[in-house]
Design an enzyme around this catalytic site. Structure first.
Site, PDB file in Angstrom:
ATOM      1  N   ASP A   6       0.858  -1.184   0.000  1.00 12.68           N
ATOM      2  CA  ASP A   6       0.000   0.000   0.000  1.00 12.68           C
ATOM      3  C   ASP A   6       0.900   1.241   0.000  1.00 12.68           C
ATOM      4  OD1 ASP A   6      -1.809  -2.037   0.483  1.00 12.68           O
ATOM      5  OD2 ASP A   6      -2.895  -0.968   2.060  1.00 12.68           O
ATOM      6  N   LYS A  18      -7.133   3.242  -2.682  1.00 16.65           N
ATOM      7  CA  LYS A  18      -7.441   3.182  -1.253  1.00 16.65           C
ATOM      8  C   LYS A  18      -7.699   4.592  -0.738  1.00 16.65           C
ATOM      9  CE  LYS A  18      -5.035   1.889   3.073  1.00 16.65           C
ATOM     10  NZ  LYS A  18      -3.828   1.227   3.612  1.00 16.65           N
ATOM     11  N   LYS A  21     -10.273   0.042  -1.667  1.00 17.21           N
ATOM     12  CA  LYS A  21     -10.080  -0.251  -0.250  1.00 17.21           C
ATOM     13  C   LYS A  21     -10.512   0.943   0.596  1.00 17.21           C
ATOM     14  CE  LYS A  21      -6.515  -1.501   3.174  1.00 17.21           C
ATOM     15  NZ  LYS A  21      -5.141  -1.991   3.366  1.00 17.21           N
TER      16      LYS A  21
END
Length: 228
Positions: A96, A158, A187
Site C-alpha cells: 500500500d 485506497k 479499499k
C-alpha cells in the site's frame, strides 16, 4: 452486495491493521494470531515487522500487506520503489503506497503518474494499492488520481492512511468505484470501526477494508474511538 451480509463474511474483506509507531513485537504476534483465528484476508504492518509476521503466518492463508511512503507520501519515487522492493523481498505479498498529495495539489499530474508507475514496476506483479488520502483532495482530484491508477492498472485505490484528518466515506468509495470501474479494487480505510460502517463501505463498492477494529467489525461490536 446486499445488507443481508453476515458479519463473519466481512472477515475476508479485512486487512487487519497495526501501523502506529508504538506497536510491539507482542502486538504483531497477537495481530497475526487474530488474523488466523478470524480468517482475515491479511495483516497490514510496517515493513520492519514483516520477518516476524512471515514466521507467525507460515502455512496459513493470511497474507502480509505493508505500507510504502507512509504516511505522508512525499518521499522520492526512487525511495518508495526501493522500499517496495525490500519489503517484497522480506515477504510482503501486497504493498500500500501513499500518493504524493503535494504533487496533486501542484497539478503535477505527470509526476503523480510517474511516481505510481515507478512503485508499480518495482512490485513486479505483487498487488499495489494506491492510497489517495481523500480527506485532502477535492472531488475532481480524486477522480483524476483514480483515472491515473485505472490507466496504470494498479491493484487497488485506497481512501486513506488513517493518519490524517479524516478517513473513508461512503461518498468517496462510490466516486472511486465509479471512476476505476469494476476491474480494480477499492479499499476503504480510516475510521471503519463497526459492522454497520463496514457493510456500508462494501455496499458502496469497497472490496477491501483496512481496519484495526476487525474483530469488533465481525462481531457486531462498537470499537474504541480511533482513526484506523
Amino acid at each position: 452486495m446486499n445488507s443481508m451480509i453476515n458479519p463473519n463474511e466481512i472477515a475476508k474483506f479485512i486487512d487487519h491493521t497495526a501501523l502506529t509507531a508504538e506497536k510491539t513485537e507482542q502486538d504483531i504476534i497477537q495481530l497475526c494470531e487474530e488474523a488466523i483465528e478470524h480468517g482475515f484476508f491479511s495483516v497490514c504492518i510496517n515493513s520492519g515487522y514483516i520477518p516476524l509476521a512471515k514466521q507467525k503466518l507460515k502455512d496459513t492463508n493470511v497474507k502480509i500487506c505493508t505500507v510504502v511512503g507512509f504516511p505522508l507520501g512525499a518521499n522520492l519515487s526512487s525511495v518508495k520503489a526501493f522500499e517496495a522492493e525490500q519489503a517484497i523481498q522480506a515477504g510482503a505479498e501486497e504493498v500500500d503506497m501513499v500518493i504524493n498529495v503535494g504533487w496533486i495539489k501542484s497539478a503535477k499530474w505527470d509526476q503523480v503518474r510517474s511516481d505510481i508507475a515507478t512503485v508499480l514496476n518495482a512490485c513486479h506483479g505483487v498487488t499495489l494499492k494506491v492510497i489517495l488520502e481523500t480527506c485532502l483532495l477535492t472531488k475532481e482530484e480524486i477522480i483524476k488520481a483514480c483515472e491515473i491508477c485505472r490507466d496504470l492498472n494498479v491493484g487497488f485505490v485506497k481512501t486513506s492512511t488513517g493518519f490524517n484528518k479524516g478517513g473513508a466515506t461512503v461518498e468517496d468509495i462510490k466516486l472511486m468505484r465509479q471512476t476505476v470501474g469494476e476491474t480494480i479494487g477499492v479499499k476503504a480505510s480510516g475510521g471503519v470501526r463497526d459492522t454497520e460502517t463496514a457493510i456500508a463501505m462494501i455496499e458502496a463498492g469497497a472490496t477491501r477494508i483496512g481496519a484495526s477494529a476487525g474483530i469488533a467489525i465481525i462481531k457486531g461490536l462498537k470499537a474504541d474511538s480511533g482513526l484506523y
